[in-house]
Scaffold this motif. Structure first.
Motif, PDB file in Angstrom:
ATOM      1  N   LEU A   1      39.439  23.330  40.918  1.00  0.00           N
ATOM      2  CA  LEU A   1      39.878  23.916  39.651  1.00  0.00           C
ATOM      3  C   LEU A   1      40.794  25.107  39.913  1.00  0.00           C
ATOM      4  N   GLY A   2      40.468  25.902  40.919  1.00  0.00           N
ATOM      5  CA  GLY A   2      41.308  27.047  41.274  1.00  0.00           C
ATOM      6  C   GLY A   2      42.697  26.617  41.699  1.00  0.00           C
ATOM      7  N   LYS A   3      42.776  25.584  42.545  1.00  0.00           N
ATOM      8  CA  LYS A   3      44.075  25.079  43.001  1.00  0.00           C
ATOM      9  C   LYS A   3      44.860  24.478  41.834  1.00  0.00           C
ATOM     10  N   LYS A   4      44.173  23.720  40.999  1.00  0.00           N
ATOM     11  CA  LYS A   4      44.807  23.115  39.825  1.00  0.00           C
ATOM     12  C   LYS A   4      45.294  24.225  38.894  1.00  0.00           C
ATOM     13  N   GLY A   5      44.470  25.255  38.709  1.00  0.00           N
ATOM     14  CA  GLY A   5      44.840  26.379  37.852  1.00  0.00           C
ATOM     15  C   GLY A   5      46.079  27.085  38.352  1.00  0.00           C
ATOM     16  N   GLU A   6      46.159  27.311  39.660  1.00  0.00           N
ATOM     17  CA  GLU A   6      47.350  27.976  40.216  1.00  0.00           C
ATOM     18  C   GLU A   6      48.592  27.132  40.003  1.00  0.00           C
ATOM     19  N   GLN A   7      48.477  25.822  40.184  1.00  0.00           N
ATOM     20  CA  GLN A   7      49.644  24.960  39.976  1.00  0.00           C
ATOM     21  C   GLN A   7      50.049  24.943  38.505  1.00  0.00           C
ATOM     22  N   LEU A   8      49.073  24.905  37.602  1.00  0.00           N
ATOM     23  CA  LEU A   8      49.376  24.965  36.173  1.00  0.00           C
ATOM     24  C   LEU A   8      50.078  26.273  35.822  1.00  0.00           C
TER      25      LEU A   8
ATOM     26  N   ALA B   1      40.888  30.651  36.516  1.00  0.00           N
ATOM     27  CA  ALA B   1      40.615  29.353  35.901  1.00  0.00           C
ATOM     28  C   ALA B   1      39.109  29.159  35.799  1.00  0.00           C
ATOM     29  N   ARG B   2      38.683  28.663  34.673  1.00  0.00           N
ATOM     30  CA  ARG B   2      37.258  28.411  34.438  1.00  0.00           C
ATOM     31  C   ARG B   2      37.090  27.048  33.773  1.00  0.00           C
ATOM     32  N   SER B   3      35.974  26.416  34.062  1.00  0.00           N
ATOM     33  CA  SER B   3      35.688  25.122  33.453  1.00  0.00           C
ATOM     34  C   SER B   3      35.118  25.289  32.049  1.00  0.00           C
ATOM     35  N   THR B   4      34.717  26.511  31.721  1.00  0.00           N
ATOM     36  CA  THR B   4      34.185  26.794  30.383  1.00  0.00           C
ATOM     37  C   THR B   4      34.342  28.285  30.101  1.00  0.00           C
TER      38      THR B   4
ATOM     39  N   VAL C   1      57.474  46.605  38.158  1.00  0.00           N
ATOM     40  CA  VAL C   1      56.335  45.757  38.521  1.00  0.00           C
ATOM     41  C   VAL C   1      55.369  45.703  37.347  1.00  0.00           C
ATOM     42  N   ARG C   2      54.942  44.496  37.048  1.00  0.00           N
ATOM     43  CA  ARG C   2      54.005  44.281  35.945  1.00  0.00           C
ATOM     44  C   ARG C   2      52.864  43.405  36.461  1.00  0.00           C
ATOM     45  N   PHE C   3      51.652  43.746  36.066  1.00  0.00           N
ATOM     46  CA  PHE C   3      50.479  42.967  36.474  1.00  0.00           C
ATOM     47  C   PHE C   3      50.029  42.087  35.312  1.00  0.00           C
ATOM     48  N   ASP C   4      50.056  40.786  35.548  1.00  0.00           N
ATOM     49  CA  ASP C   4      49.694  39.815  34.518  1.00  0.00           C
ATOM     50  C   ASP C   4      48.473  39.019  34.956  1.00  0.00           C
ATOM     51  N   ILE C   5      47.830  38.428  33.968  1.00  0.00           N
ATOM     52  CA  ILE C   5      46.769  37.455  34.236  1.00  0.00           C
ATOM     53  C   ILE C   5      47.137  36.190  33.483  1.00  0.00           C
ATOM     54  N   ILE C   6      47.017  35.071  34.168  1.00  0.00           N
ATOM     55  CA  ILE C   6      47.101  33.793  33.473  1.00  0.00           C
ATOM     56  C   ILE C   6      45.691  33.223  33.495  1.00  0.00           C
ATOM     57  N   ALA C   7      45.136  33.132  32.297  1.00  0.00           N
ATOM     58  CA  ALA C   7      43.768  32.638  32.127  1.00  0.00           C
ATOM     59  C   ALA C   7      43.828  31.175  31.704  1.00  0.00           C
ATOM     60  N   ILE C   8      43.099  30.343  32.415  1.00  0.00           N
ATOM     61  CA  ILE C   8      43.100  28.910  32.145  1.00  0.00           C
ATOM     62  C   ILE C   8      41.661  28.454  31.950  1.00  0.00           C
ATOM     63  N   VAL C   9      41.430  27.799  30.829  1.00  0.00           N
ATOM     64  CA  VAL C   9      40.105  27.253  30.558  1.00  0.00           C
ATOM     65  C   VAL C   9      40.258  25.754  30.327  1.00  0.00           C
ATOM     66  N   LYS C  10      39.482  24.991  31.085  1.00  0.00           N
ATOM     67  CA  LYS C  10      39.503  23.536  30.932  1.00  0.00           C
ATOM     68  C   LYS C  10      38.713  23.178  29.676  1.00  0.00           C
ATOM     69  N   GLU C  11      39.367  22.390  28.830  1.00  0.00           N
ATOM     70  CA  GLU C  11      38.708  21.933  27.599  1.00  0.00           C
ATOM     71  C   GLU C  11      38.813  20.414  27.562  1.00  0.00           C
ATOM     72  N   GLY C  12      37.760  19.757  28.019  1.00  0.00           N
ATOM     73  CA  GLY C  12      37.807  18.297  28.134  1.00  0.00           C
ATOM     74  C   GLY C  12      38.798  17.919  29.211  1.00  0.00           C
TER      75      GLY C  12
END
Length: 119
Positions: free
Chosen positions: A7-14, A55-58, A93-104
């Motif tokens: 999920l972490g690898k998939k999240g980074e690619q997304l 990235a989180r599964s929920t 320089v700016r610090f960002d977060i990309i938050a990814i939650v798997k939904e189905g």
């Protein structure tokens, strides 16, 4: 490979795909310095976006961005200071977060710009 690693690898690619679609150039992935790893260093015009991917599964246990801790922020800042110095960059320089939650079968992507400030 453990499911959370996948999920972490998939999240980074997304996250990379999302940034590219939004006009960013990907400068580095998984940049390491000392105890820190910067997931993505991207550039948009004269802004260097330091992107932490969570990235989180929920979202049952909290939003992914809630899992970035002060010590991790401190290490990221140190790594980015080194990166900017070594590469002699003159950028904002700016610090960002990309938050990814798997939904189905889908992924919800949220890009939080200026998610935290270094201090």
């Amino acid at each position: 490979m453990a499911q959370h690693n996948e999920l972490g690898k998939k999240g980074e690619q997304l996250a990379v795909d999302y940034l590219l679609e939004n006009g960013y150039d990907i400068v580095e992935r998984n940049y390491r310095f000392d105890k820190a790893e910067v997931d993505i260093i991207a550039q948009l015009n004269d802004v260097l976006a330091i992107v932490e991917v969570k990235a989180r599964s929920t979202a049952d246990f909290g939003d992914p961005q809630d899992f970035v801790k002060p010590k991790q922020i401190k290490n990221l800042v140190k790594a980015v200071d080194e990166y900017v110095t070594v590469n002699d960059l003159d950028v904002e320089v700016r610090f960002d977060i990309i938050a990814i939650v798997k939904e189905g079968k889908n992924y919800n992507i949220e890009h939080l710009e200026n998610a935290f400030f270094h201090f």
